[in-house]
Design a protein around this motif. Structure first.
Motif, PDB file in Angstrom:
ATOM      1  N   ARG A  77     -13.703 -18.157   9.481  1.00  0.00           N
ATOM      2  CA  ARG A  77     -13.183 -17.584  10.726  1.00  0.00           C
ATOM      3  C   ARG A  77     -13.814 -18.294  11.906  1.00  0.00           C
ATOM      4  O   ARG A  77     -15.029 -18.421  12.003  1.00  0.00           O
ATOM      5  N   HIS A  78     -12.951 -18.724  12.792  1.00  0.00           N
ATOM      6  CA  HIS A  78     -13.394 -19.303  14.056  1.00  0.00           C
ATOM      7  C   HIS A  78     -12.865 -18.418  15.175  1.00  0.00           C
ATOM      8  O   HIS A  78     -11.653 -18.257  15.329  1.00  0.00           O
ATOM      9  N   VAL A  79     -13.783 -17.844  15.936  1.00  0.00           N
ATOM     10  CA  VAL A  79     -13.417 -16.972  17.042  1.00  0.00           C
ATOM     11  C   VAL A  79     -13.633 -17.744  18.340  1.00  0.00           C
ATOM     12  O   VAL A  79     -14.771 -18.049  18.708  1.00  0.00           O
ATOM     13  N   GLY A  80     -12.547 -18.081  18.972  1.00  0.00           N
ATOM     14  CA  GLY A  80     -12.632 -18.808  20.239  1.00  0.00           C
ATOM     15  C   GLY A  80     -12.592 -17.818  21.392  1.00  0.00           C
ATOM     16  O   GLY A  80     -11.583 -17.157  21.616  1.00  0.00           O
ATOM     17  N   ILE A  81     -13.686 -17.705  22.101  1.00  0.00           N
ATOM     18  CA  ILE A  81     -13.773 -16.721  23.178  1.00  0.00           C
ATOM     19  C   ILE A  81     -13.134 -17.287  24.438  1.00  0.00           C
ATOM     20  O   ILE A  81     -13.542 -18.329  24.942  1.00  0.00           O
ATOM     21  N   ASP A  82     -12.114 -16.585  24.919  1.00  0.00           N
ATOM     22  CA  ASP A  82     -11.498 -16.970  26.187  1.00  0.00           C
ATOM     23  C   ASP A  82     -12.275 -16.381  27.336  1.00  0.00           C
ATOM     24  O   ASP A  82     -12.486 -17.013  28.359  1.00  0.00           O
ATOM     25  N   ALA A  83     -12.627 -15.142  27.167  1.00  0.00           N
ATOM     26  CA  ALA A  83     -13.272 -14.429  28.263  1.00  0.00           C
ATOM     27  C   ALA A  83     -14.033 -13.279  27.655  1.00  0.00           C
ATOM     28  O   ALA A  83     -13.642 -12.715  26.634  1.00  0.00           O
ATOM     29  N   LEU A  84     -15.110 -12.957  28.298  1.00  0.00           N
ATOM     30  CA  LEU A  84     -15.969 -11.911  27.775  1.00  0.00           C
ATOM     31  C   LEU A  84     -16.665 -11.283  28.963  1.00  0.00           C
ATOM     32  O   LEU A  84     -17.243 -11.973  29.790  1.00  0.00           O
ATOM     33  N   GLU A  85     -16.587  -9.986  29.026  1.00  0.00           N
ATOM     34  CA  GLU A  85     -17.276  -9.309  30.118  1.00  0.00           C
ATOM     35  C   GLU A  85     -18.772  -9.525  29.964  1.00  0.00           C
ATOM     36  O   GLU A  85     -19.321  -9.409  28.873  1.00  0.00           O
ATOM     37  N   GLU A 103     -17.721 -18.385  12.661  1.00  0.00           N
ATOM     38  CA  GLU A 103     -18.138 -19.102  13.865  1.00  0.00           C
ATOM     39  C   GLU A 103     -17.606 -18.400  15.108  1.00  0.00           C
ATOM     40  O   GLU A 103     -16.423 -18.088  15.177  1.00  0.00           O
ATOM     41  N   GLU A 104     -18.489 -18.216  16.055  1.00  0.00           N
ATOM     42  CA  GLU A 104     -18.089 -17.639  17.336  1.00  0.00           C
ATOM     43  C   GLU A 104     -18.903 -18.343  18.423  1.00  0.00           C
ATOM     44  O   GLU A 104     -19.860 -17.791  18.962  1.00  0.00           O
ATOM     45  N   PRO A 105     -18.505 -19.572  18.721  1.00  0.00           N
ATOM     46  CA  PRO A 105     -19.315 -20.405  19.615  1.00  0.00           C
ATOM     47  C   PRO A 105     -19.550 -19.738  20.965  1.00  0.00           C
ATOM     48  O   PRO A 105     -18.642 -19.157  21.554  1.00  0.00           O
ATOM     49  N   GLY A 106     -20.763 -19.815  21.418  1.00  0.00           N
ATOM     50  CA  GLY A 106     -21.111 -19.281  22.717  1.00  0.00           C
ATOM     51  C   GLY A 106     -21.608 -17.853  22.660  1.00  0.00           C
ATOM     52  O   GLY A 106     -22.087 -17.303  23.652  1.00  0.00           O
ATOM     53  N   ARG A 107     -21.473 -17.243  21.488  1.00  0.00           N
ATOM     54  CA  ARG A 107     -21.903 -15.845  21.386  1.00  0.00           C
ATOM     55  C   ARG A 107     -22.951 -15.652  20.297  1.00  0.00           C
ATOM     56  O   ARG A 107     -23.938 -14.964  20.504  1.00  0.00           O
ATOM     57  N   THR A 108     -22.689 -16.221  19.121  1.00  0.00           N
ATOM     58  CA  THR A 108     -23.630 -16.048  18.013  1.00  0.00           C
ATOM     59  C   THR A 108     -23.834 -17.394  17.327  1.00  0.00           C
ATOM     60  O   THR A 108     -23.020 -18.311  17.460  1.00  0.00           O
ATOM     61  N   VAL A 140      -9.977 -13.078  22.603  1.00  0.00           N
ATOM     62  CA  VAL A 140     -10.311 -14.226  21.758  1.00  0.00           C
ATOM     63  C   VAL A 140      -9.061 -14.750  21.044  1.00  0.00           C
ATOM     64  O   VAL A 140      -8.062 -14.044  20.921  1.00  0.00           O
ATOM     65  N   VAL A 141      -9.160 -15.990  20.602  1.00  0.00           N
ATOM     66  CA  VAL A 141      -8.170 -16.551  19.680  1.00  0.00           C
ATOM     67  C   VAL A 141      -8.884 -16.777  18.350  1.00  0.00           C
ATOM     68  O   VAL A 141      -9.894 -17.490  18.294  1.00  0.00           O
ATOM     69  N   CYS A 142      -8.370 -16.138  17.299  1.00  0.00           N
ATOM     70  CA  CYS A 142      -8.983 -16.254  15.970  1.00  0.00           C
ATOM     71  C   CYS A 142      -8.192 -17.240  15.117  1.00  0.00           C
ATOM     72  O   CYS A 142      -6.957 -17.227  15.123  1.00  0.00           O
ATOM     73  N   ARG A 143      -8.923 -18.057  14.410  1.00  0.00           N
ATOM     74  CA  ARG A 143      -8.322 -19.006  13.468  1.00  0.00           C
ATOM     75  C   ARG A 143      -9.025 -18.799  12.128  1.00  0.00           C
ATOM     76  O   ARG A 143     -10.218 -19.093  12.007  1.00  0.00           O
ATOM     77  N   ASP A 144      -8.269 -18.255  11.183  1.00  0.00           N
ATOM     78  CA  ASP A 144      -8.830 -17.933   9.872  1.00  0.00           C
ATOM     79  C   ASP A 144      -8.266 -18.841   8.790  1.00  0.00           C
ATOM     80  O   ASP A 144      -7.106 -19.264   8.869  1.00  0.00           O
ATOM     81  N   ARG A 154     -12.735 -18.687  32.020  1.00  0.00           N
ATOM     82  CA  ARG A 154     -13.875 -18.946  31.143  1.00  0.00           C
ATOM     83  C   ARG A 154     -15.124 -18.250  31.664  1.00  0.00           C
ATOM     84  O   ARG A 154     -15.503 -18.417  32.815  1.00  0.00           O
ATOM     85  N   GLY A 155     -15.733 -17.452  30.824  1.00  0.00           N
ATOM     86  CA  GLY A 155     -17.009 -16.843  31.170  1.00  0.00           C
ATOM     87  C   GLY A 155     -16.908 -15.617  32.047  1.00  0.00           C
ATOM     88  O   GLY A 155     -17.916 -15.023  32.405  1.00  0.00           O
ATOM     89  N   GLU A 156     -15.682 -15.239  32.378  1.00  0.00           N
ATOM     90  CA  GLU A 156     -15.538 -14.039  33.195  1.00  0.00           C
ATOM     91  C   GLU A 156     -14.757 -12.977  32.432  1.00  0.00           C
ATOM     92  O   GLU A 156     -14.291 -13.194  31.338  1.00  0.00           O
ATOM     93  N   ARG A 157     -14.623 -11.847  33.072  1.00  0.00           N
ATOM     94  CA  ARG A 157     -13.970 -10.721  32.453  1.00  0.00           C
ATOM     95  C   ARG A 157     -12.460 -10.954  32.372  1.00  0.00           C
ATOM     96  O   ARG A 157     -11.843 -11.356  33.364  1.00  0.00           O
ATOM     97  N   PRO A 158     -11.865 -10.680  31.213  1.00  0.00           N
ATOM     98  CA  PRO A 158     -10.409 -10.838  31.109  1.00  0.00           C
ATOM     99  C   PRO A 158      -9.703  -9.749  31.900  1.00  0.00           C
ATOM    100  O   PRO A 158     -10.210  -8.630  32.009  1.00  0.00           O
TER     101      PRO A 158
END
Lengths: 151, 151, 151
Positions: free
Chosen positions: C142-150, C52-57, C124-128, B114-118
């Motif tokens: 669309r729900h974009v669940g972010i697992d990890a993001l650089e 929806e893309e919680p934590g990003r937008t 991400v895991v997308c649920r449409d 979570r929160g880091e680079r994949p």
């Protein structure tokens, strides 16, 4: 670009039989390269096939030129002890009026040296023209668009 | 290896119904592991299933041994706060004369803290034997060939 | 969670026609974003769509808000000379009683700056939720669940 007068956003999609056949064709064909069978890999091209990969190689014209190139590459990878795995995603299959197919897909080459960390060697967009020959599909033209390549 | 006398380069491909069913079977099954449901994941193996992953674990014999192993692994990942996402590509499905299926595919485990680079934790080639039991497909044998694994 | 009284582990899978259609829908739709066609990409949402893309937008409500967001993002990527390629895997398609579809899939954004090494920007895991409108499928939610993001 939008509104009631816009053209339909998608062309007709390939039917299930064609789509799953072409999906399996690529799984089969990529496995030949990854498992080190360059002759069988080259045999899936037409005799007059053209292989283009701008920025990396000269245009290859004809199955035998393609065969020579893949045979050399396979030997280099084997000598280096490198396993390559070619992934695909986002396959689009578009039947053409003349009975050929256009197939577009993303591919990445996963480089997996034994015992080390896997990494992504290259990401490309492939655009193929496929033709039917008897029971088989053959690649008549391949354009490999390189997005990124590790130096 | 080529020419007019060569054998056809592909065996018969799976029909669309079977191919899309098995594709969905794996999407369903991998989600169970990734969402932390080890019991349901283990239930997709036959009671006498064999799980082989040479170089990483001892051979697991039987559903309950497989269950114990995945349950432990799931708990470790949860304790570390690590999300794993198992991708697949290049699925080949080959029906066997005895009614079972062979399925071969590439898989990579995407590690996404979570929160880091994949990053890509491992790349493997899976070879499964699937058997039909009523309305379900079950895994009777899995061989996980590790190409590369982060140390 | 297991044993003879357990419920069947899978709901009914989508039939081959639906599954391959939705697979191709996503290949088409992701290509629009990756090829820099934000208007056509936004047109695949319903007028009242929610993104929806919680934590990003912040939550985007309505096609025009979605259009404005993707248009800005596309311009930023173009200005930076960055190519993004959105991959998908593990697609599950579940028809709902009301005729809509739920589609869940893994997606990763491959960032490929020209001439440099590709890397994985996000997983991400997308649920449409998809709805049928005439000949087309449109995204209603669309729900974009972010697992990890650089970072």
């Amino acid at each position: 670009m939008h509104g009631e007068t816009a053209p339909p956003p998608t062309g007709p999609f390939a039917d299930p039989a064609l789509y799953t056949e072409i999906t399996q064709f690529y799984a089969w064909h990529m496995a030949l390269m990854d498992e080190g069978e360059p002759d069988a890999w080259a045999d899936a091209y037409t005799e007059d096939a053209v292989f283009e990969e701008p920025g990396r190689t000269n245009v290859l014209r004809g199955r035998e030129a393609i065969r020579a190139s893949i045979t050399k590459r396979t030997a280099e990878l084997a000598a280096a002890g490198t396993v390559m795995r070619h992934w695909m995603s986002n396959l689009a299959v578009t039947p053409q009026p003349d009975g050929t197919l256009r197939a577009t897909y993303y591919s990445l080459a996963m480089r997996a040296p034994r015992g080390e960390r896997p990494d992504i060697f290259a990401h490309v967009v492939c655009r193929d023209a496929l033709v039917r020959e008897g029971e088989r599909w053959l690649i008549r033209h391949r354009h490999v668009g390189i997005d990124a390549l590790e130096k």
